[in-house]
Write an enzyme that holds these catalytic residues in place. Structure first.
Site, short mmCIF file in Angstrom:
data_model
loop_
_atom_site.label_atom_id
_atom_site.label_comp_id
_atom_site.label_asym_id
_atom_site.label_seq_id
_atom_site.Cartn_x
_atom_site.Cartn_y
_atom_site.Cartn_z
N ASP A 123 28.30 91.67 81.55
CA ASP A 123 27.80 90.43 80.97
C ASP A 123 27.95 89.30 81.98
OD1 ASP A 123 27.37 91.83 78.62
OD2 ASP A 123 29.25 91.18 77.69
N LYS A 124 27.11 88.31 81.86
CA LYS A 124 27.11 87.18 82.81
C LYS A 124 28.49 86.54 82.91
CE LYS A 124 24.64 82.91 83.96
NZ LYS A 124 23.53 82.01 83.58
#
Length: 281
Positions: free
Chosen positions: A127-128
């Site tokens: 995930d970012k």
């Protein structure tokens, strides 16, 4: 065309068995390699694909040229491991692994292809907001092999997170299916109709009302660790999407280690991120 050498380690393995059974390449890829006469002896001599080869036989494998469509973009890049088949790089929190659209920029893969192109492909994603290690294939055969290893749980992924504590149990397994949250476009939730998801956890340390937790995944569902820890009543600090308290910056989840048997060298790799977030002891 990219060239690499490979040594047959066991008696009675043919080129066909190596590609189809050991590396489990798709029919199209195997056919392309055969038509290109891509597997030979190091001196250029030909080898029959169904011939059972003695242990120690050296092969020279020439791969067709391949190009990834990421736009090269220079930027800071911490390379933790590098060999002819794969890279392991550190992804900072706030940096996406790859663009969402063709031609997009500002991601980890844009930086990787700028340094290591023309072909690079990520094997898994973070995930970012998650920092840590990302495994990247350097040629299409490696991509196919690592994809299969990931699916078969042959790549061990270890994460660290900081959560409110203390935990009732110092270690345990969270087995709870994960599905989409119909009330939120990006959020996931534990749902009986969701996909199977299994996370193992162990509390490493606890102080000042928080716990540092080590986690390993049997599955790789979207937001799996974030959903499972919130389900357990310990949302990751800073992960406001799942009920965590703000912490100034990104949430505290870090992909700390990757371990696997290298499919092309046969050597065990246990790679730890040397770039650690400040909240880790």
């Amino acid at each position: 065309m990219e060239l690499f050498n490979y040594s047959i380690e066991e008696e009675g393995l043919s080129v066909e068995k190596l590609l189809r059974d050991r590396w489990r390449l798709g029919r199209k890829t195997v056919h392309e390699l055969r038509m290109a006469d891509a597997v030979k002896l190091p001196d250029g001599g030909r080898v029959r694909w169904n011939e059972l080869l003695p242990a120690g036989t050296a092969l020279s494998i020439r791969l067709p040229e391949a190009v990834s469509d990421y736009v090269p973009e220079m930027g800071e890049l911490d390379v933790i491991h590098e060999d002819p088949h794969c890279l392991v790089v550190h992804k900072p929190a706030s940096l996406a692994v790859h663009p969402n659209d063709s031609g997009g920029t500002g991601t980890l893969m844009n930086r990787v292809i700028a340094r290591f192109g023309p072909y690079v492909e990520h094997v898994h994603r973070l995930d970012k907001g998650t920092s840590g290690l990302v495994l990247i294939a350097r040629h299409p055969v490696a991509k196919a092999v690592f994809d299969r290893m990931l699916e078969e749980k042959a790549i061990r992924r270890t994460y660290m997170a900081e959560t409110p504590g203390p935990f009732n149990k110092r270690s345990g397994t969270i087995s709870a299916p994960i599905g989409r949250d119909r009330h939120h476009a990006t959020r996931r939730r534990v749902s009986p109709s969701g996909q199977q998801a299994v996370t193992h956890y162990e509390v490493i340390s606890a102080k000042d009302g928080t716990s540092i937790v080590q986690l390993e995944l049997d599955t790789g569902r979207t937001h799996q660790i974030r959903v499972h820890l919130a389900h357990l009543g310990h949302p990751i600090i800073g992960d406001v999407l799942y009920g965590g308290h703000t912490a100034g910056g990104w949430y505290r989840l870090h992909a700390a280690r990757l371990a696997f048997i290298h499919p092309f060298t046969g050597k065990p790799l246990d790679i730890e991120d040397t770039v650690k977030p400040e909240w880790l002891p």
